[in-house]
Each structure stands twice: as structure tokens, then as C-alpha cells.
Scaffold this active site. Structure first.
Site, PDB file in Angstrom:
ATOM      1  NE  ARG A 161      -3.841  -2.386   1.099  1.00 39.67           N
ATOM      2  CZ  ARG A 161      -3.874  -3.566   0.470  1.00 39.67           C
ATOM      3  NH1 ARG A 161      -3.159  -3.741  -0.636  1.00 39.67           N
ATOM      4  NH2 ARG A 161      -4.623  -4.552   0.919  1.00 39.67           N
ATOM      5  CD  GLU A 213     -11.365 -11.571   6.335  1.00 39.28           C
ATOM      6  OE1 GLU A 213     -10.621 -11.309   7.302  1.00 39.28           O
ATOM      7  OE2 GLU A 213     -11.340 -10.947   5.268  1.00 39.28           O
ATOM      8  CE  LYS A 218     -12.917  -8.411   6.912  1.00 40.77           C
ATOM      9  NZ  LYS A 218     -12.097  -7.351   7.472  1.00 40.77           N
ATOM     10  CB  SER A 261     -13.927  -3.613   0.467  1.00 40.10           C
ATOM     11  OG  SER A 261     -12.589  -3.452   0.853  1.00 40.10           O
ATOM     12  N   GLY A 262     -12.577  -6.552  -0.322  1.00 41.33           N
ATOM     13  CA  GLY A 262     -11.985  -7.562  -1.211  1.00 41.33           C
ATOM     14  C   GLY A 262     -11.493  -7.096  -2.566  1.00 41.33           C
ATOM     15  N   GLY A 263     -11.174  -5.814  -2.713  1.00 35.74           N
ATOM     16  CA  GLY A 263     -10.681  -5.344  -4.008  1.00 35.74           C
ATOM     17  C   GLY A 263     -11.728  -4.572  -4.803  1.00 35.74           C
ATOM     18  NE  ARG A 323      -7.953  -4.530  -0.577  1.00 32.83           N
ATOM     19  CZ  ARG A 323      -7.941  -5.686  -1.223  1.00 32.83           C
ATOM     20  NH1 ARG A 323      -7.335  -5.758  -2.399  1.00 32.83           N
ATOM     21  NH2 ARG A 323      -8.517  -6.749  -0.709  1.00 32.83           N
TER      22      ARG A 323
HETATM   23  P1  13P Z   1     -10.400  -5.421   2.372  1.00 33.66           P
HETATM   24  O1  13P Z   1     -11.652  -4.701   2.765  1.00 33.66           O
HETATM   25  O2  13P Z   1      -9.350  -4.512   1.764  1.00 33.66           O
HETATM   26  O3  13P Z   1     -10.672  -6.656   1.589  1.00 33.66           O
HETATM   27  O4  13P Z   1      -9.716  -5.876   3.727  1.00 33.66           O
HETATM   28  C1  13P Z   1     -10.492  -6.505   4.647  1.00 33.66           C
HETATM   29  C2  13P Z   1      -9.690  -7.480   5.401  1.00 33.66           C
HETATM   30  O5  13P Z   1      -9.561  -7.367   6.593  1.00 33.66           O
HETATM   31  C3  13P Z   1      -9.081  -8.598   4.682  1.00 33.66           C
HETATM   32  O6  13P Z   1      -8.687  -9.561   5.609  1.00 33.66           O
END
Ligand code: 13P
Length: 338
Positions: free
Chosen positions: A30, A174, A216, A258-260, A289
Site C-alpha cells: 500500500r 473470515e 466477515k 471489500s476484497g478489491g 481498502r
Molecule cells: P479489504 O476490505 O481490503 O478486503 O480488507 C479486509 C480485510 O480485513 C481482509 O482480511
């Protein structure tokens, strides 16, 4: 507070979770994108700037930290977990040690970190953490995810969750089905169904109290290289349907990653889900992100321009807070940004 009360506070309507738990390697990527050197003092500076923002009180229920961060003292005096608590959010900690190559299916991963976890949890509790996170990762292809990966990751997630509840903290579970690939939305639905089913089988086997957990998950979306794009209504409908069919009703909160997805996409999709949410689940965000991309850009322009960095973060937190109530709209983005 009971575990159920903590879970509900993390996901309270109008609020969500800030995932600021990037490992040193991930934050390096990042920072590289904004030409900032990956030094401990820069990581502290960026995160401390976010955690002191006004949005913390109104829109953030919990913050997920990385091992280094939970042990840091801010330049303002308090420790990082103290700063977060003072601003009304609950400090949490990522406790997995990352996704490593899975023996027997080496193109897939198994998340490690169970050895010594009981002792680490007790240390994190003393540092102020009241919830934790463990991320399992599944990729989609014509061969994957294998049942070996689905079963072994669910087993690890359940053992983790049981240990976390024993330590009096709320486990965030998650299981992330990645959006990389050319698969369509229905494939994502099917894989996520299998993954969630196996996770809840194992959680039950390990006697995890689901009322003291937060899920999550990924949203149900087409792969990033899929030709058939889906609109937010279709994504919301399929995501909510998948959640309703596969997540036991005792789970109080669902906080999507959010995953990208872009910042706007992740707000729009969460908003659509909440517009049609006819369940008792608190449905919100746990974005990395999706909450930090704009703030990170401002940090890259001028690390000492606290006002611009915090404005960018406050805006995203507010937009996602609205999405968690189904009250976001595109026009608010323009107005607020202007
Ligand atoms: P993102 O929202 O960027 O996907 O990150 C969430 C997260 O904690 C991934 O483990």
C-alpha cells in the site's frame, strides 16, 4: 459486556469495522503505491491519524489491529488501543499468521497460527483487545477450491474461534472467497455456500457460541475478469440470499470485506444489501481498502496534512455508515466530496 453485546456494538446500525490490520508485508504494498517508505514511524503516523479522526465516534464500532500496532504508543501519549477506546470504538486484533501453501494442494492455502494462540490471546486481552480476526482464503478456478482446502480451513477457523471465546473475546470468522478470476456470479454463490456450510459445521462441532461471533464474508460478485458484469441489485439479492440460506440466525452481525472492490462499489453494494435486508442480522462493513484508499492517497501527497487525510477517511466512514442503514446514495458522494 457479554460476547453478544460486544459483537452487536461492533456492528451497531450506522457503524462498522475498520480493518487496519495489514501485515507489514501488505502495508508495504500500500505504501509503495503512494511512494511512502515502509517504516514503523510512518505506519504509526498513518494509523494514528485515522484513529484520531472524528468519524471514529460516529461510524466505527471496532478497529482490527496488527500485532505491531496494538503494542504501539501514540505520539500523543496513550497507546493505540487506548486511543481507539477513548474515541468510542472497540480495539480488536488479527491473530492468524497468514495463509501458507497447503501441503497436498500446494496452489491453495491454509491459514496458520494455532500454535501458541492461547498465550497470545491472553496477552492481547491484557493490551485491550476485545475481539479478534482470522482470515481463511479460497480461490476459485476450474479445480479450486478443493474440499481439502474447504475442510482444513473451516477446521482451523473453528479451533481459533473456540480458543478466542475461551479468552473472553469475540472471534471474527473470515472465510474469504477471492474475487480474482473469470468465474461468474453464480459460481461465487455456489463456492461461498459450500465454504459457509463447512465453517458452520465445524463451529458447531467445536461448541462455539454463535451469538458471540461476527461473520466477515465476501459479497456474492462475479470474478474481476468475468465478462458478465452484475449490477448492485443482483449482487445484493444473491448475497442476501446466500447469507439467509447458510448463516445460522444466532449470529448477530455480518460485516463484509471489500476484497478489491473500489470504495464506491463497496458502499453501493452494501447499501443495496441493507435496502432489502429483511433479516435480524446487523449487516455492515469491515473494510480495509474500501475505507482507507482515499485517505492513503492523501497521506501519499503530504503525510503532515492531517486535515486532508482525516477528511478523506471521515467521508468514507460516513458513506459506509449510511450504507449500513440502506441510506446511502450516489448524490451524497458528490455533495460531500464538494
Ligand atoms: P479489504 O476490505 O481490503 O478486503 O480488507 C479486509 C480485510 O480485513 C481482509 O482480511
Amino acid at each position: 459486556m457479554t460476547l453478544n453485546e460486544i459483537a452487536k456494538k461492533m456492528c451497531f446500525k450506522g457503524k462498522g469495522i475498520l480493518a487496519a490490520d495489514e501485515s507489514t508485508g501488505t502495508i508495504a504494498k500500500r505504501f509503495k503505491s503512494i511512494n511512502v517508505e515502509n517504516l514503523e514511524k510512518n505506519r504509526l503516523h498513518f494509523r494514528q491519524t485515522l484513529f484520531s479522526s472524528s468519524a471514529m465516534k460516529n461510524f466505527i464500532g471496532g478497529v482490527i489491529l496488527f500485532d505491531e500496532t496494538i503494542k504501539q504508543k501514540t505520539t500523543l501519549g496513550p497507546t493505540i488501543p487506548e486511543l481507539i477506546s477513548k474515541n468510542g470504538a472497540i480495539p480488536g486484533i488479527k491473530v492468524d499468521k497468514g495463509a501458507k501453501s497447503l501441503a497436498g494442494s500446494s496452489d491453495e492455502t491454509i491459514t496458520e497460527g494455532l500454535d501458541g494462540l492461547r498465550d497470545r490471546l491472553s496477552e492481547y486481552y491484557d493490551l485491550g483487545a476485545r475481539f479478534t480476526k482470522w482470515r481463511a482464503v479460497y480461490k476459485i478456478s476450474d479445480r479450486f477450491p478443493s474440499s481439502q482446502s474447504i475442510k482444513s480451513n473451516a477446521h482451523a477457523l473453528a479451533r481459533y474461534a473456540a480458543l478466542v471465546q475461551e479468552a473472553k473475546m469475540v472471534p471474527i470468522i473470515e472465510p474469504e472467497v477471492l474475487m480474482d478470476g473469470s468465474h461468474n456470479i453464480d459460481k461465487c454463490y455456489k463456492v461461498t455456500t459450500n465454504v459457509l456450510n463447512e465453517c458452520y459445521n465445524e463451529l458447531e462441532l467445536h461448541k462455539v457460541d454463535l451469538s458471540g461471533t461476527v461473520l466477515k464474508p465476501n459479497m456474492i460478485i462475479p470474478g474481476s475478469d468475468c465478462k458478465d458484469k452484475s449490477n448492485a441489485q443482483e449482487i445484493a439479492k444473491k448475497t442476501l440470499d446466500c447469507i439467509k440460506k447458510n448463516v445460522p440466525s444466532q449470529v448477530p452481525g455480518i460485516a463484509f470485506l471489500s476484497g478489491g472492490q473500489s470504495e464506491i462499489e463497496s458502499s453501493r453494494n452494501l447499501n443495496e444489501i441493507n435496502k432489502i435486508n429483511d433479516t435480524n442480522f446487523l449487516i455492515t462493513f469491515s473494510y480495509g481498502r474500501g475505507l482507507q484508499a482515499s485517505a492513503l492517497k492523501e497521506f501519499g501527497k503530504d503525510q503532515n496534512n492531517t486535515k486532508n487525510i482525516q477528511n478523506a477517511f471521515n467521508h468514507r466512514a460516513k458513506m459506509n455508515g449510511l450504507s449500513s442503514k440502506g441510506e446511502w446514495s450516489e448524490s451524497l458522494e458528490d455533495k460531500s466530496a464538494a
